[in-house]
Scaffold this motif. Structure first.
Motif, mmCIF file in Angstrom:
data_model
loop_
_atom_site.group_PDB
_atom_site.id
_atom_site.type_symbol
_atom_site.label_atom_id
_atom_site.label_comp_id
_atom_site.label_asym_id
_atom_site.label_seq_id
_atom_site.Cartn_x
_atom_site.Cartn_y
_atom_site.Cartn_z
ATOM 1 N N VAL A 299 55.901 -16.485 109.364
ATOM 2 C CA VAL A 299 54.496 -16.880 108.571
ATOM 3 C C VAL A 299 55.211 -17.992 107.628
ATOM 4 N N LEU A 300 54.658 -19.187 107.544
ATOM 5 C CA LEU A 300 55.037 -20.255 106.793
ATOM 6 C C LEU A 300 54.645 -20.209 105.405
ATOM 7 N N SER A 301 55.554 -21.138 104.485
ATOM 8 C CA SER A 301 55.057 -21.250 102.964
ATOM 9 C C SER A 301 53.550 -21.657 102.837
ATOM 10 N N GLY A 302 53.165 -21.006 101.745
ATOM 11 C CA GLY A 302 51.675 -21.557 101.612
ATOM 12 C C GLY A 302 50.545 -20.596 102.196
ATOM 13 N N CYS A 303 51.073 -19.560 102.817
ATOM 14 C CA CYS A 303 50.259 -18.700 103.574
ATOM 15 C C CYS A 303 49.740 -17.533 102.613
#
Length: 400
Positions: A299-303
């Motif tokens: 799960v990447l940043s900003g999610c």
């Protein structure tokens, strides 16, 4: 006088990628997202800079805008050089003629002036649709030690899949005595990876001869390599034993993403000694809301996760609303998934909106394949998208 380069890389990134269907209807295949953070082209570009090759020509043609913008001046890959660096090479209008690239060999032929401007001793030809980590400098040393005219990177594949590839038949010393392009009955399992190193003078000679042949397909596998072999040039296979995936189909792209998951992933992209560079967006940290669940996922940043994410890969700035479930799926950047919607065995491309109570895809056991939702679309509330569906336009409940 400018110094010459030992090796120049030419990266073929102009193919349409038609077998990725909705994912390449608006962008070139090398620009397709992979592993949440990356795009496919990040791998050959990173391999080049990690291997000490700092001059790369990227040959684009089909839907090049997103890819060109992504590469920019090459700074994320340390390829923003005053002499060398990365260069976008598209078909152009010449004084006497203009042509789209007719094949892989013709694409390189049309850019021989670029290669010759650096007077290299060797030319590395790469494909822009493979996921792998490879030290090209080792392959180049192998080429030099064998005094080869052409060296082809090769990998062992299951014999039942060998007919999908160009197959190399070799002697004990690795020299090639026969090249079969996608044979119906392959003699062995040694497949060409579409990665070639040529001694520069030999490449010029055979590309010029190929361009003059009106009956040629202007393709390396079909024309240039067989011509070199028939002429008795010294050709060797360089055996690669690492992870390599041709992500030219929906199934192979899905599998390559899933290979990143688990306690012992098949492909480890987190090796600090071989960094994969990318032009990742700057985003705030992930936020996991109260009651959210995330398991075996990237799960990447900003999610923002308020629902459930299992065995999936989410690019940056994906929102999963309350009650929504994302399972065994790939969700690319800037996607919003509405409340109580369920994604199962699906791929959702960038900047797409999924409404409430939507069902996309089915369990793998249903046998219908991966459901794919294209880029910049909207799927309205209460819509059901069956497994294996390929969606390239926005949908509402009334659509059949």
């Amino acid at each position: 006088m400018l110094r010459k380069k030992k090796c120049v890389a030419m990266l073929l990134a102009g193919g349409q990628g038609s077998r990725l269907y909705a994912l390449t209807s608006k962008i070139a295949k090398p620009a397709v997202s992979y592993g949440g953070k990356y795009r496919i082209i990040d791998f050959p570009l990173s391999n080049c800079v990690n291997s000490g090759i700092d001059t790369v020509g990227v040959l684009t043609q089909y839907q090049p805008l997103v890819l060109n913008d992504y590469i920019g001046n090459g700074q994320p890959w340390d390829l923003d050089r005053a002499y060398g660096g990365v260069h976008i090479l598209s078909p152009y209008q010449g004084k006497l003629s203009s042509d789209w690239y007719k094949g892989t060999a013709n694409a390189i032929y049309q850019n021989l002036h670029f290669i010759k401007s650096y007077s290299p001793d060797y030319v590395l030809v790469l494909s822009g649709d493979h996921i792998y980590e490879m030290d090209y400098s080792r392959m180049l040393n192998f080429h030099i030690l064998n005094d080869a005219d052409c060296t082809i990177a090769a990998i062992r594949v299951p014999i039942k899949e060998a007919s999908r590839f160009g197959i190399l038949n070799t002697r004990e010393d690795g020299s090639i005595y026969e090249f079969e392009e996608k044979p119906k009955k392959p003699k062995n399992d040694l497949a060409s990876m579409g990665i070639y190193i040529f001694s520069a003078d030999k490449l010029y000679k055979y590309l010029e001869a190929d361009a003059a042949d009106k009956n040629s397909h202007n393709d390396f596998g079909k024309d240039v390599l067989p011509a070199m072999l028939n002429a008795g040039e010294k050709m060797f296979a360089y055996l690669f034993d690492g992870y390599w995936k041709d992500v030219g189909t929906i199934d192979s792209l899905y599998e390559a993403n899933m290979d990143l998951l688990g306690d012992s992933p098949k492909f480890n992209i987190f090796d600090p000694s071989w960094k994969i560079y990318s032009r990742s967006p700057l985003s705030p940290p992930q936020y996991l809301g109260e009651g959210s669940k995330v398991n075996n996922s990237i799960v990447l940043s900003g999610c923002e996760i308020y629902g459930t994410v299992e065995n999936s890969i989410l690019s940056s700035n994906v929102v999963v609303k309350k009650g929504a479930v994302v399972r065994n799926s790939i969700v690319m950047a800037d996607v919003e998934i509405g409340e109580n919607s369920v994604l199962e065995y699906a791929i959702v491309d960038e900047s797409t909106f999924i409404g409430k109570n939507v069902k996309i895809g089915e369990e793998k056991s249903a046998g219908k394949g991966i459901a794919v939702i294209g880029r910049e679309l909207s799927v309205g509330d209460n819509v059901t998208v069956e497994g294996g569906a390929m969606i390239e336009k926005s949908l509402t409940k009334e659509d059949k």
